[in-house]
Design a protein around this motif. Structure first.
Motif, PDB file in Angstrom:
ATOM      1  N   VAL A 117      26.732 -73.554  38.064  1.00 12.88           N
ATOM      2  CA  VAL A 117      27.676 -74.600  37.307  1.00 12.88           C
ATOM      3  C   VAL A 117      26.831 -74.976  35.950  1.00 12.88           C
ATOM      4  CG1 VAL A 117      28.980 -76.643  36.945  1.00 12.88           C
ATOM      5  CG2 VAL A 117      29.212 -75.243  39.014  1.00 12.88           C
ATOM      6  N   VAL A 118      25.707 -75.457  36.229  1.00 19.11           N
ATOM      7  CA  VAL A 118      24.830 -75.692  34.965  1.00 19.11           C
ATOM      8  C   VAL A 118      24.790 -74.591  33.917  1.00 19.11           C
ATOM      9  CG1 VAL A 118      22.582 -76.435  34.061  1.00 19.11           C
ATOM     10  CG2 VAL A 118      23.854 -77.642  35.975  1.00 19.11           C
ATOM     11  N   GLY A 119      24.423 -73.315  34.764  1.00 19.20           N
ATOM     12  CA  GLY A 119      24.304 -71.995  33.763  1.00 19.20           C
ATOM     13  C   GLY A 119      25.542 -71.570  33.071  1.00 19.20           C
ATOM     14  N   ILE A 120      26.471 -71.664  33.859  1.00 14.94           N
ATOM     15  CA  ILE A 120      27.749 -71.346  33.331  1.00 14.94           C
ATOM     16  C   ILE A 120      28.150 -72.222  31.950  1.00 14.94           C
ATOM     17  CG2 ILE A 120      30.427 -71.245  33.102  1.00 14.94           C
ATOM     18  CD1 ILE A 120      29.856 -70.162  36.343  1.00 14.94           C
ATOM     19  N   LEU A 121      28.044 -73.541  32.163  1.00 13.13           N
ATOM     20  CA  LEU A 121      27.962 -74.606  31.250  1.00 13.13           C
ATOM     21  C   LEU A 121      27.128 -74.405  29.851  1.00 13.13           C
ATOM     22  CD1 LEU A 121      28.341 -78.000  33.160  1.00 13.13           C
ATOM     23  CD2 LEU A 121      30.218 -76.675  31.893  1.00 13.13           C
ATOM     24  N   LEU A 122      25.602 -73.799  30.227  1.00 14.81           N
ATOM     25  CA  LEU A 122      24.618 -73.800  29.325  1.00 14.81           C
ATOM     26  C   LEU A 122      25.437 -72.455  28.529  1.00 14.81           C
ATOM     27  CD1 LEU A 122      22.176 -74.082  28.076  1.00 14.81           C
ATOM     28  CD2 LEU A 122      20.937 -72.789  29.724  1.00 14.81           C
ATOM     29  N   THR A 123      25.850 -71.387  29.151  1.00 10.70           N
ATOM     30  CA  THR A 123      26.476 -70.230  28.642  1.00 10.70           C
ATOM     31  C   THR A 123      27.449 -70.387  27.506  1.00 10.70           C
ATOM     32  OG1 THR A 123      25.882 -69.153  30.614  1.00 10.70           O
ATOM     33  CG2 THR A 123      27.842 -68.086  29.062  1.00 10.70           C
ATOM     34  N   GLY A 124      28.203 -71.674  27.790  1.00 11.23           N
ATOM     35  CA  GLY A 124      29.418 -72.282  26.828  1.00 11.23           C
ATOM     36  C   GLY A 124      28.706 -72.780  25.765  1.00 11.23           C
ATOM     37  N   VAL A 125      27.398 -73.739  26.047  1.00 14.06           N
ATOM     38  CA  VAL A 125      26.979 -74.216  24.943  1.00 14.06           C
ATOM     39  C   VAL A 125      26.346 -73.084  23.857  1.00 14.06           C
ATOM     40  CG1 VAL A 125      24.948 -75.622  24.356  1.00 14.06           C
ATOM     41  CG2 VAL A 125      26.399 -76.228  25.926  1.00 14.06           C
ATOM     42  N   VAL A 126      25.567 -72.170  24.586  1.00 12.79           N
ATOM     43  CA  VAL A 126      24.912 -71.144  23.733  1.00 12.79           C
ATOM     44  C   VAL A 126      26.042 -70.382  22.898  1.00 12.79           C
ATOM     45  CG1 VAL A 126      23.768 -69.151  23.859  1.00 12.79           C
ATOM     46  CG2 VAL A 126      23.053 -70.714  25.247  1.00 12.79           C
ATOM     47  N   MET A 127      27.243 -69.889  23.614  1.00 13.35           N
ATOM     48  CA  MET A 127      28.187 -69.180  22.813  1.00 13.35           C
ATOM     49  C   MET A 127      28.512 -70.037  21.665  1.00 13.35           C
ATOM     50  SD  MET A 127      30.214 -67.394  26.044  1.00 13.35           S
ATOM     51  CE  MET A 127      31.598 -66.661  24.967  1.00 13.35           C
ATOM     52  N   TYR A 128      28.856 -71.339  21.758  1.00 15.30           N
ATOM     53  CA  TYR A 128      29.341 -72.127  20.775  1.00 15.30           C
ATOM     54  C   TYR A 128      28.299 -72.247  19.426  1.00 15.30           C
ATOM     55  CZ  TYR A 128      30.854 -76.246  18.275  1.00 15.30           C
ATOM     56  OH  TYR A 128      31.317 -77.140  17.431  1.00 15.30           O
ATOM     57  N   ILE A 129      27.012 -72.581  19.879  1.00 13.79           N
ATOM     58  CA  ILE A 129      25.903 -72.551  18.755  1.00 13.79           C
ATOM     59  C   ILE A 129      25.441 -71.144  18.326  1.00 13.79           C
ATOM     60  CG2 ILE A 129      25.260 -74.893  19.693  1.00 13.79           C
ATOM     61  CD1 ILE A 129      22.664 -73.860  20.726  1.00 13.79           C
ATOM     62  N   HIS A 130      26.061 -70.238  18.941  1.00 10.88           N
ATOM     63  CA  HIS A 130      25.206 -69.000  18.696  1.00 10.88           C
ATOM     64  C   HIS A 130      25.286 -68.342  16.976  1.00 10.88           C
ATOM     65  CE1 HIS A 130      24.472 -64.572  18.933  1.00 10.88           C
ATOM     66  NE2 HIS A 130      23.683 -64.723  19.833  1.00 10.88           N
ATOM     67  N   PRO A 131      26.403 -68.913  16.415  1.00 14.78           N
ATOM     68  CA  PRO A 131      26.289 -68.550  14.920  1.00 14.78           C
ATOM     69  C   PRO A 131      25.223 -69.424  14.123  1.00 14.78           C
ATOM     70  CG  PRO A 131      28.557 -69.302  15.596  1.00 14.78           C
ATOM     71  CD  PRO A 131      27.654 -69.373  16.773  1.00 14.78           C
ATOM     72  N   TRP A 132      24.797 -70.561  14.599  1.00 17.06           N
ATOM     73  CA  TRP A 132      23.853 -71.297  14.014  1.00 17.06           C
ATOM     74  C   TRP A 132      22.462 -70.778  14.323  1.00 17.06           C
ATOM     75  CZ3 TRP A 132      28.204 -73.981  15.900  1.00 17.06           C
ATOM     76  CH2 TRP A 132      29.051 -74.033  15.000  1.00 17.06           C
ATOM     77  N   ILE A 133      22.276 -70.276  15.502  1.00 19.69           N
ATOM     78  CA  ILE A 133      20.821 -69.884  15.967  1.00 19.69           C
ATOM     79  C   ILE A 133      20.672 -68.222  15.671  1.00 19.69           C
ATOM     80  CG2 ILE A 133      20.480 -71.696  17.484  1.00 19.69           C
ATOM     81  CD1 ILE A 133      21.376 -69.804  19.740  1.00 19.69           C
ATOM     82  N   ALA A 134      21.907 -67.597  15.707  1.00 18.53           N
ATOM     83  CA  ALA A 134      21.651 -66.205  15.330  1.00 18.53           C
ATOM     84  C   ALA A 134      22.361 -65.743  14.231  1.00 18.53           C
ATOM     85  CB  ALA A 134      22.168 -65.300  16.492  1.00 18.53           C
ATOM     86  N   GLY A 135      23.404 -66.534  13.745  1.00 17.56           N
ATOM     87  CA  GLY A 135      23.897 -65.826  12.630  1.00 17.56           C
ATOM     88  C   GLY A 135      25.389 -65.044  13.087  1.00 17.56           C
ATOM     89  N   ILE A 136      25.666 -65.078  14.187  1.00 15.24           N
ATOM     90  CA  ILE A 136      26.580 -64.122  14.620  1.00 15.24           C
ATOM     91  C   ILE A 136      27.602 -64.951  15.483  1.00 15.24           C
ATOM     92  CG2 ILE A 136      27.357 -62.091  16.142  1.00 15.24           C
ATOM     93  CD1 ILE A 136      24.481 -60.968  15.248  1.00 15.24           C
ATOM     94  N   PRO A 137      28.919 -65.266  15.171  1.00 10.90           N
ATOM     95  CA  PRO A 137      29.994 -66.001  15.956  1.00 10.90           C
ATOM     96  C   PRO A 137      30.334 -65.021  17.300  1.00 10.90           C
ATOM     97  CG  PRO A 137      30.907 -65.193  14.012  1.00 10.90           C
ATOM     98  CD  PRO A 137      29.473 -64.687  13.982  1.00 10.90           C
ATOM     99  N   LEU A 138      30.338 -65.757  18.370  1.00 13.45           N
ATOM    100  CA  LEU A 138      30.785 -65.053  19.548  1.00 13.45           C
ATOM    101  C   LEU A 138      32.129 -65.649  20.017  1.00 13.45           C
ATOM    102  CD1 LEU A 138      27.437 -65.278  21.700  1.00 13.45           C
ATOM    103  CD2 LEU A 138      28.360 -63.366  20.072  1.00 13.45           C
ATOM    104  N   LEU A 139      32.552 -66.707  19.546  1.00 14.64           N
ATOM    105  CA  LEU A 139      33.919 -67.406  19.945  1.00 14.64           C
ATOM    106  C   LEU A 139      34.836 -67.186  18.794  1.00 14.64           C
ATOM    107  CD1 LEU A 139      32.674 -70.665  21.414  1.00 14.64           C
ATOM    108  CD2 LEU A 139      33.445 -68.347  22.779  1.00 14.64           C
ATOM    109  N   PRO A 140      36.187 -66.729  19.003  1.00 16.98           N
ATOM    110  CA  PRO A 140      37.143 -66.716  17.865  1.00 16.98           C
ATOM    111  C   PRO A 140      37.298 -68.016  17.085  1.00 16.98           C
ATOM    112  CG  PRO A 140      38.361 -66.676  20.178  1.00 16.98           C
ATOM    113  CD  PRO A 140      36.654 -66.608  20.338  1.00 16.98           C
ATOM    114  N   HIS A 141      37.727 -67.741  16.025  1.00 21.67           N
ATOM    115  CA  HIS A 141      37.777 -69.113  15.143  1.00 21.67           C
ATOM    116  C   HIS A 141      38.977 -69.946  15.515  1.00 21.67           C
ATOM    117  CE1 HIS A 141      34.526 -67.793  12.777  1.00 21.67           C
ATOM    118  NE2 HIS A 141      34.949 -66.766  12.480  1.00 21.67           N
TER     119      HIS A 141
END
Length: 187
Positions: free
Chosen positions: A163-187
Motif C-alpha cells: 500500500v505504501v509503495g502504491i501510494l508512493l507511486t502516485g506521489v512520484v507520478m504527480y511530482i514527475h514533471p518537476w523532478i524529470a520535466g515529463i508529465p505522466l498524468l493527464p492534465h
C-alpha cells in the motif's frame, strides 16, 4: 561529461562501503561516526548535484527510439520498483524472498526507464545506475557471505509495504514533471 562524473562519484562512495569495509571502519573511527556520516552524505549530495547538472547539460541525441507500447511496461514496472524500495526500508516478508530489495528496486527502476527512454543521457543515467546496482549487489554478497533470511513478519507487513509503495507511486507520478520535466498524468 558532468553526468558521468556524478555517476562515478555516486558509485565510488557506495562501493567503498561494500568493497573496502575495513578502510571504511578505519575512516569512521578516525573521523567519528557522526562526521563520517556527514562526509558520506555530503559526497552523495554532491554526486546528485553533478548528476542533475550533467543531465541538463548533456547533448541531445537519440540512441534508439523505443516503441510506444513500452511506456506501458515502464508504468507497470514502476510500482514494483517503489514497493521493493519501501520493502528495503521496513521489515516485511518481502525481505525473506529478496535479499536486497533496494538494489532490485534500482535495477527495476533503471530497466523501466531504459524501456521508454532512448536518448543518450537516459542510457548513460539509467544504464550507469543499473550497472552500479549490479556491482553493489555482487560486492555486498561477497562481503556479507551466505544469506540469513530474516524472521517472518506476516502478511500484514507485506500489505502495508504494498500500500505504501502504491501510494508512493502516485506521489512520484504527480511530482514527475518537476523532478524529470515529463508529465505522466493527464492534465
Amino acid at each position: 561529461m558532468i553526468l558521468v562524473l556524478g555517476l562515478l562519484l555516486w558509485s565510488f562512495a557506495h562501493l567503498f562501503v561494500a568493497v573496502m569495509p575495513a578502510q571504511r571502519q578505519q575512516l569512521s573511527e578516525r573521523l567519528g561516526v557522526g562526521p563520517y556520516r556527514g562526509l558520506f552524505s555530503l559526497v552523495i549530495v554532491g554526486a546528485l548535484v553533478l548528476i542533475v547538472m550533467g543531465w541538463k547539460q548533456f547533448p541531445a541525441g537519440q540512441l534508439y527510439i523505443p516503441p510506444a507500447g513500452l511506456r506501458h511496461a515502464t508504468m507497470s514496472l514502476m510500482p514494483i520498483a517503489l514497493i521493493l524500495f519501501v520493502a528495503s526500508q521496513f521489515p516485511s516478508d518481502i525481505r525473506r524472498m529478496i535479499r536486497h530489495p533496494q538494489m532490485v528496486a534500482v535495477k527495476t527502476w533503471a530497466l523501466a526507464h531504459l524501456l521508454s527512454n532512448g536518448e543518450w543521457r537516459s542510457v548513460v543515467l539509467f544504464g550507469g545506475l543499473m550497472a552500479w546496482a549490479v556491482a553493489e549487489t555482487i560486492f555486498i554478497n561477497r562481503r556479507d557471505g551466505a544469506r540469513v533470511k530474516p524472521e517472518p513478519t506476516g502478511v500484514g507487513r507485506v500489505l502495508i509495504t504494498v500500500v505504501v509503495g502504491i501510494l508512493l507511486t502516485g506521489v512520484v507520478m504527480y511530482i514527475h514533471p518537476w523532478i524529470a520535466g515529463i508529465p505522466l498524468l493527464p492534465h
